[in-house]
Design a protein around this motif. Sequence first.
Motif, PDB file in Angstrom:
ATOM      1  N   TYR A  53       0.933  -1.273  -0.113  1.00 29.74           N
ATOM      2  CA  TYR A  53       0.056   0.027   0.124  1.00 29.74           C
ATOM      3  C   TYR A  53       1.162   1.045  -0.136  1.00 29.74           C
ATOM      4  N   ILE A  54       1.179   2.020  -1.293  1.00 29.40           N
ATOM      5  CA  ILE A  54       1.420   2.961  -1.191  1.00 29.40           C
ATOM      6  C   ILE A  54       0.955   4.374  -0.551  1.00 29.40           C
ATOM      7  N   ASP A  55       1.621   5.556   0.054  1.00 28.82           N
ATOM      8  CA  ASP A  55       0.291   6.831   0.326  1.00 28.82           C
ATOM      9  C   ASP A  55       0.543   7.691  -0.765  1.00 28.82           C
ATOM     10  N   ARG A  56       0.292   9.056  -0.873  1.00 33.87           N
ATOM     11  CA  ARG A  56       0.510   9.846  -1.479  1.00 33.87           C
ATOM     12  C   ARG A  56       2.220  10.552  -2.088  1.00 33.87           C
ATOM     13  N   GLU A  57       2.965  10.476  -0.312  1.00 36.79           N
ATOM     14  CA  GLU A  57       3.880  10.727  -0.768  1.00 36.79           C
ATOM     15  C   GLU A  57       4.872   9.580  -1.567  1.00 36.79           C
ATOM     16  N   HIS A  58       4.054   8.542  -1.550  1.00 32.34           N
ATOM     17  CA  HIS A  58       5.030   7.360  -2.352  1.00 32.34           C
ATOM     18  C   HIS A  58       5.218   6.653  -2.050  1.00 32.34           C
ATOM     19  N   ARG A  59       5.262   6.461  -0.809  1.00 31.42           N
ATOM     20  CA  ARG A  59       6.431   5.799   0.636  1.00 31.42           C
ATOM     21  C   ARG A  59       5.674   4.109   0.585  1.00 31.42           C
ATOM     22  N   TYR A  60       5.863   3.035   1.500  1.00 31.78           N
ATOM     23  CA  TYR A  60       5.343   1.994   1.285  1.00 31.78           C
ATOM     24  C   TYR A  60       4.548   2.013   2.722  1.00 31.78           C
ATOM     25  N   GLN A  61       2.665   1.801   3.004  1.00 31.72           N
ATOM     26  CA  GLN A  61       2.097   2.044   4.700  1.00 31.72           C
ATOM     27  C   GLN A  61       2.436   0.092   4.976  1.00 31.72           C
ATOM     28  N   PHE A  62       2.796  -0.260   3.609  1.00 28.60           N
ATOM     29  CA  PHE A  62       1.984  -1.855   3.822  1.00 28.60           C
ATOM     30  C   PHE A  62       2.942  -2.745   3.154  1.00 28.60           C
ATOM     31  N   ARG A 101      14.486  -6.883   0.123  1.00 27.18           N
ATOM     32  CA  ARG A 101      13.847  -5.374   1.037  1.00 27.18           C
ATOM     33  C   ARG A 101      13.966  -6.164   2.243  1.00 27.18           C
ATOM     34  N   SER A 102      14.704  -6.009   3.404  1.00 23.90           N
ATOM     35  CA  SER A 102      13.885  -5.873   4.304  1.00 23.90           C
ATOM     36  C   SER A 102      12.776  -4.667   5.313  1.00 23.90           C
ATOM     37  N   GLN A 103      11.738  -6.207   5.385  1.00 26.51           N
ATOM     38  CA  GLN A 103       9.922  -5.705   5.020  1.00 26.51           C
ATOM     39  C   GLN A 103      10.090  -5.195   6.088  1.00 26.51           C
ATOM     40  N   GLN A 104      10.677  -4.609   7.279  1.00 21.62           N
ATOM     41  CA  GLN A 104      10.700  -4.095   8.506  1.00 21.62           C
ATOM     42  C   GLN A 104      11.325  -2.711   7.866  1.00 21.62           C
ATOM     43  N   GLU A 105      12.453  -2.705   7.131  1.00 23.94           N
ATOM     44  CA  GLU A 105      13.030  -0.941   6.982  1.00 23.94           C
ATOM     45  C   GLU A 105      12.113  -1.238   6.110  1.00 23.94           C
ATOM     46  N   SER A 106      11.687  -1.175   5.114  1.00 25.23           N
ATOM     47  CA  SER A 106      10.907  -0.730   3.713  1.00 25.23           C
ATOM     48  C   SER A 106      10.211   0.375   4.456  1.00 25.23           C
ATOM     49  N   LEU A 107       9.148   0.023   5.382  1.00 24.85           N
ATOM     50  CA  LEU A 107       8.064  -0.076   5.658  1.00 24.85           C
ATOM     51  C   LEU A 107       8.543   1.451   6.369  1.00 24.85           C
ATOM     52  N   MET A 108       7.179   2.741   5.836  1.00 24.70           N
ATOM     53  CA  MET A 108       7.479   3.887   6.096  1.00 24.70           C
ATOM     54  C   MET A 108       8.509   4.430   5.535  1.00 24.70           C
ATOM     55  N   GLN A 109       9.177   4.026   4.387  1.00 19.59           N
ATOM     56  CA  GLN A 109      10.259   4.769   3.670  1.00 19.59           C
ATOM     57  C   GLN A 109       9.622   5.151   2.284  1.00 19.59           C
ATOM     58  N   SER A 110      10.376   6.354   1.077  1.00 24.04           N
ATOM     59  CA  SER A 110       9.673   6.021  -0.176  1.00 24.04           C
ATOM     60  C   SER A 110      10.392   5.178  -0.938  1.00 24.04           C
ATOM     61  N   ILE A 111       9.778   4.738  -2.146  1.00 22.02           N
ATOM     62  CA  ILE A 111      10.715   3.561  -2.951  1.00 22.02           C
ATOM     63  C   ILE A 111      11.324   3.858  -3.520  1.00 22.02           C
ATOM     64  N   ARG A 112      11.464   5.468  -3.534  1.00 23.72           N
ATOM     65  CA  ARG A 112      13.180   5.986  -4.683  1.00 23.72           C
ATOM     66  C   ARG A 112      14.001   5.417  -3.033  1.00 23.72           C
ATOM     67  N   ASP A 113      13.445   5.410  -1.835  1.00 26.86           N
ATOM     68  CA  ASP A 113      15.014   5.112  -1.083  1.00 26.86           C
ATOM     69  C   ASP A 113      14.898   3.472  -0.879  1.00 26.86           C
ATOM     70  N   VAL A 114      13.956   2.843  -0.794  1.00 25.22           N
ATOM     71  CA  VAL A 114      14.208   1.473  -1.240  1.00 25.22           C
ATOM     72  C   VAL A 114      14.843   0.193  -2.119  1.00 25.22           C
ATOM     73  N   LEU A 115      13.934   1.454  -3.242  1.00 20.48           N
ATOM     74  CA  LEU A 115      14.174   0.072  -4.206  1.00 20.48           C
ATOM     75  C   LEU A 115      14.948   1.056  -5.667  1.00 20.48           C
ATOM     76  N   GLY A 116      15.610   2.194  -4.598  1.00 22.33           N
ATOM     77  CA  GLY A 116      16.182   3.110  -5.569  1.00 22.33           C
ATOM     78  C   GLY A 116      15.859   3.766  -6.664  1.00 22.33           C
ATOM     79  N   GLU A 117      16.745   4.501  -7.277  1.00 21.94           N
ATOM     80  CA  GLU A 117      16.333   5.799  -7.915  1.00 21.94           C
ATOM     81  C   GLU A 117      15.705   5.176  -9.331  1.00 21.94           C
ATOM     82  N   GLU A 118      16.810   4.264  -9.920  1.00 17.07           N
ATOM     83  CA  GLU A 118      16.042   3.603 -11.243  1.00 17.07           C
ATOM     84  C   GLU A 118      14.906   2.521 -11.216  1.00 17.07           C
TER      85      GLU A 118
END
Length: 648
Positions: free
Chosen positions: A373-382, A393-410
């Motif tokens: 689940y992705i919020d309007r700031e493109h962060r992983y809520q779930f 990618r760590s499930q716990q570390e990725s929560l509330m992080q943006s897609i860019r920070d979790v998966l990279g810019e590309e």
Amino acid sequence: MSMVVFLLVLGAVALLALATLAVAERGMRDVTGRQQYVSLSGAAVFIDEELDARRNVLRAIADSLAQSGAHDGAGLQRFLAAQTVLAKEFYSAGVVGVDGAVLASVSPFRPQAGLNLKGRPYFEQTLATRRSVISAPLNGSISGMPIVVVTQPVFDAQGAMRYVLAASVNLRQPDFLGRLGALKPGAGGYLYIMTNDGVIVEHPDKSRIMQHIEADGPLSEPARRALQGFEGWQTGTTTRGVDALFAYHRIASTGWILASVYPMRDAFAPLHAIRSKILLAAVLLAALAGLAGWRVVLRLLRPLARLRHHVHEIRRQRLGIEALQIERRDEIGDLSRDFYSLVAERESAEAQTRDSERRLKLLTDHVPVVIVYIDREHRYQFINATFEKWFGRSQQESLMQSIRDVLGEEAYQLREQYLRRAFAGEEVEYEFTVDGVGDAGRRAFQTSYVPDVGESGTVEGVYGLIHEITKVKAVHTALQFAAATDILTGIANRRRFDEQLAQSMQRTRATRAPMALAYLDIDRFKAINDSLGHQAGDAVLQEFAARLVRSVRASDLVARLAGDEFVIVFEGVKSAAEVRHIGAKIIGAIRQPFELAGGPLPVTTSVGIAIFRDGALTPAQLLDLADQALYDAKGQGRDGVALREAAP
């Protein structure tokens, strides 16, 4: 903030310095390139003078021979033996009758009885023009060494040609144009000479003499332009990946190409050394600025540091949230009390949702589908557990992080356009691939974005469902490849060729840029099959296809029709001369012996090429026209090229 100051100062100083150096380097490149071309022009004049000097030596000996009265073999042999200058200037020399018979010779090798030069291009050209000729590079029939032959006609008192003096220059001798090395640019640069067909005449590496310039690797862009007639200087990359300045100049007496290669690292070594020093100075200056900023900011943030300490202790459950209810009457006090209210509200909300989240997690973590689940700031809520299992990618570390920070810019750039459409209320599907871990290879996935529309009608978030489709894609790709590929050679088959030819003819009519269709087969292929067996015949077909692919552009289509029949589609050709040059290049590539299990095998091909510009011609008619050109090539003796042009 201190880091920002450091980076800003570093960026400003480094950018200004590097921009200045870039302008200087650009100017220096132009000056160096012009100097290199001027130096090369002088070297070309020097080579012309060297060749003219050798011609003058032969001319003087020819005048002496005409006045010597020597007419029989013994007399001519004594005359040649007395000319000591021949051994200094040439590798071998001989007196040749106008019928081509060698009457006398001086050579490091034992003379070959009955040697006759009739039919050799340089000899026939001398007879036709009655002038001195410098031959193209060739392998000596006796010595086996790469040589260039210089001729000089000998006339009698009535002006009739009586003999032809022929002297060879060994291209592997260290003194052949040896002084050319003194003109090389810089320590790492070098000069070389090649014919207008790309055969190397002189090179610092003597082993490359008589080889085609492409024997050491794919043709560089500057060398390709030089073979097409370019003279001047330009930048480019060598076949070994070295950035360099290239200069080319034609040698007037032979039409050969004198080339100069000057590596950029040598040409601009002083500028590169200055760049390193400037960058070091920029780092030191930025570090001083950052340190000063750090000290100022640290003093200003001490109250915030204490508040941070309280928050930290609360998180570690060493203090209660009541510690945030401080009595300060400033911004820090307001912040602390607001933070207390926020934390209290959050603890209440978390208690209410914890149970429902536990049940949802148990369900979603055990399905073979990634659910996010992705919020309007493109962060992983779930994120469910499958996400961590598939993408590492760590499930716990990725929560509330943006897609860019979790998966990279590309990866974020790939998803952003689809997320924008989903947040606009559209259900979206797309596919992507990732590199697998270990032996897993590349994996393919399909993503579906479903908007989460709130009570107000706005999209509050997006549900993402990701399915793996690797096996489905692999089967689809394999079927597509098999349907369009020749099994034996790995190139396009008849089906792919028919589709491509029709499309190419349509583009040619639209753009009015001519195209060409080459029809080829292997000369006497049936004899190869009958004498060596079908296994050897298959090996010849595979190598033949591979050489065709290497001889044309990546955009050209090489296909096998059947047996030993091949076709090539060329789009965007310029003229019939260019097409004939392409055909000659293919002929030359095939002439190199094929290395089979039973030893090297000489193979040749005949090429028929049809040129199409415009008109109502069908693909079948154009193929038939190319087939007619192939029969023309075979009728001319095979191992050659014949052209036909389609009527408009």
